[in-house]
Design a protein around this motif. Sequence first.
Motif, mmCIF file in Angstrom:
data_model
loop_
_atom_site.group_PDB
_atom_site.id
_atom_site.type_symbol
_atom_site.label_atom_id
_atom_site.label_comp_id
_atom_site.label_asym_id
_atom_site.label_seq_id
_atom_site.Cartn_x
_atom_site.Cartn_y
_atom_site.Cartn_z
ATOM 1 N N GLU A 145 78.422 15.365 65.118
ATOM 2 C CA GLU A 145 77.014 15.571 65.413
ATOM 3 C C GLU A 145 76.598 16.865 64.723
ATOM 4 O OE1 GLU A 145 74.178 16.425 69.221
ATOM 5 O OE2 GLU A 145 75.863 15.063 69.490
ATOM 6 N N VAL A 146 75.610 16.782 63.866
ATOM 7 C CA VAL A 146 75.164 17.924 63.095
ATOM 8 C C VAL A 146 73.814 18.386 63.630
ATOM 9 C CG1 VAL A 146 74.584 18.756 60.781
ATOM 10 C CG2 VAL A 146 76.388 17.049 61.076
ATOM 11 N N ALA A 147 73.744 19.662 63.936
ATOM 12 C CA ALA A 147 72.486 20.218 64.428
ATOM 13 C C ALA A 147 71.469 20.229 63.293
ATOM 14 C CB ALA A 147 72.712 21.636 64.943
ATOM 15 N N ASP A 148 70.205 20.282 63.638
ATOM 16 C CA ASP A 148 69.150 20.343 62.622
ATOM 17 C C ASP A 148 69.334 21.581 61.765
ATOM 18 O OD1 ASP A 148 67.935 18.024 63.446
ATOM 19 O OD2 ASP A 148 66.581 19.043 64.824
ATOM 20 N N ASN A 149 69.248 21.384 60.470
ATOM 21 C CA ASN A 149 69.355 22.486 59.528
ATOM 22 C C ASN A 149 67.951 22.990 59.231
ATOM 23 O OD1 ASN A 149 69.603 24.119 57.248
ATOM 24 N ND2 ASN A 149 71.275 22.926 56.409
ATOM 25 N N PRO A 150 67.685 24.272 59.449
ATOM 26 C CA PRO A 150 66.321 24.776 59.231
ATOM 27 C C PRO A 150 65.872 24.693 57.777
ATOM 28 C CG PRO A 150 67.845 26.586 59.664
ATOM 29 C CD PRO A 150 68.602 25.314 59.905
ATOM 30 N N TRP A 151 66.798 24.568 56.838
ATOM 31 C CA TRP A 151 66.425 24.485 55.426
ATOM 32 C C TRP A 151 65.898 23.101 55.045
ATOM 33 C CZ3 TRP A 151 65.859 28.730 52.712
ATOM 34 C CH2 TRP A 151 66.555 29.872 53.097
ATOM 35 N N THR A 152 66.164 22.070 55.846
ATOM 36 C CA THR A 152 65.758 20.719 55.477
ATOM 37 C C THR A 152 64.236 20.549 55.390
ATOM 38 O OG1 THR A 152 65.912 19.988 57.781
ATOM 39 C CG2 THR A 152 67.829 19.615 56.388
ATOM 40 N N GLU A 153 63.491 21.385 56.096
ATOM 41 C CA GLU A 153 62.032 21.260 56.021
ATOM 42 C C GLU A 153 61.494 21.666 54.646
ATOM 43 O OE1 GLU A 153 59.719 24.801 57.941
ATOM 44 O OE2 GLU A 153 61.508 24.439 59.178
ATOM 45 N N PHE A 154 62.306 22.355 53.843
ATOM 46 C CA PHE A 154 61.873 22.800 52.522
ATOM 47 C C PHE A 154 62.291 21.848 51.404
ATOM 48 C CE2 PHE A 154 62.349 26.667 55.091
ATOM 49 C CZ PHE A 154 61.039 27.116 55.040
ATOM 50 N N ILE A 155 63.043 20.814 51.731
ATOM 51 C CA ILE A 155 63.485 19.861 50.714
ATOM 52 C C ILE A 155 62.261 19.191 50.082
ATOM 53 C CG2 ILE A 155 64.713 17.680 50.316
ATOM 54 C CD1 ILE A 155 66.652 18.530 52.527
ATOM 55 N N GLY A 156 62.186 19.245 48.787
ATOM 56 C CA GLY A 156 61.112 18.580 48.064
ATOM 57 C C GLY A 156 59.791 19.318 48.021
ATOM 58 N N MET A 157 59.756 20.549 48.516
ATOM 59 C CA MET A 157 58.465 21.243 48.564
ATOM 60 C C MET A 157 57.921 21.581 47.178
ATOM 61 S SD MET A 157 59.462 25.032 50.023
ATOM 62 C CE MET A 157 57.895 25.820 49.798
ATOM 63 N N PHE A 158 58.782 21.608 46.151
ATOM 64 C CA PHE A 158 58.318 21.896 44.802
ATOM 65 C C PHE A 158 58.288 20.648 43.922
ATOM 66 C CE2 PHE A 158 60.007 26.064 46.166
ATOM 67 C CZ PHE A 158 58.848 26.801 46.043
ATOM 68 N N GLU A 159 58.467 19.499 44.526
ATOM 69 C CA GLU A 159 58.446 18.251 43.761
ATOM 70 C C GLU A 159 57.060 18.051 43.146
ATOM 71 O OE1 GLU A 159 59.547 13.566 44.410
ATOM 72 O OE2 GLU A 159 59.730 14.957 46.060
ATOM 73 N N GLY A 160 57.044 17.804 41.845
ATOM 74 C CA GLY A 160 55.792 17.591 41.151
ATOM 75 C C GLY A 160 55.076 18.871 40.749
ATOM 76 N N ASP A 161 55.693 20.029 41.021
ATOM 77 C CA ASP A 161 55.095 21.318 40.665
ATOM 78 C C ASP A 161 55.545 21.684 39.251
ATOM 79 O OD1 ASP A 161 54.437 24.013 40.316
ATOM 80 O OD2 ASP A 161 54.754 24.481 42.429
ATOM 81 N N ASP A 162 54.638 21.563 38.288
ATOM 82 C CA ASP A 162 54.967 21.807 36.880
ATOM 83 C C ASP A 162 55.400 23.245 36.622
ATOM 84 O OD1 ASP A 162 54.439 19.169 36.272
ATOM 85 O OD2 ASP A 162 52.360 19.573 35.701
ATOM 86 N N GLU A 163 54.769 24.201 37.295
ATOM 87 C CA GLU A 163 55.136 25.608 37.102
ATOM 88 C C GLU A 163 56.559 25.868 37.589
ATOM 89 O OE1 GLU A 163 52.319 28.401 38.641
ATOM 90 O OE2 GLU A 163 50.634 27.396 37.664
ATOM 91 N N PHE A 164 56.925 25.276 38.715
ATOM 92 C CA PHE A 164 58.273 25.456 39.243
ATOM 93 C C PHE A 164 59.294 24.782 38.331
ATOM 94 C CE2 PHE A 164 61.886 24.511 42.028
ATOM 95 C CZ PHE A 164 62.147 25.788 42.492
#
Length: 53
Positions: free
Chosen positions: A10-29
Motif C-alpha cells: 500500500e503506497v501513500a499518496d505522493n505529494p509530487w503526483t499533483e505536478f505530473i504533466g503540469m508543463f505538458e504542451g508548454d513550448d517554453e518549458f
Amino acid sequence: MTNIEVLMLEVADNPWTEFIGMFEGDDEFAELTAELRAERELELTESVFITCP
C-alpha cells in the motif's frame, strides 16, 4: 524459480503526483528542457579525465 512470492504494497499518496504533466504542451518549458539536455551532453563530451600513472 519455483519459490515466488507476490507482495501487495500500500503506497501513500505522493505529494509530487499533483505536478505530473503540469508543463505538458508548454513550448517554453520544452525549449528550456532541450537547452538543458544539450548543455549536459556538451559537459559530458568535454569532460577531462585525469589518469594517475
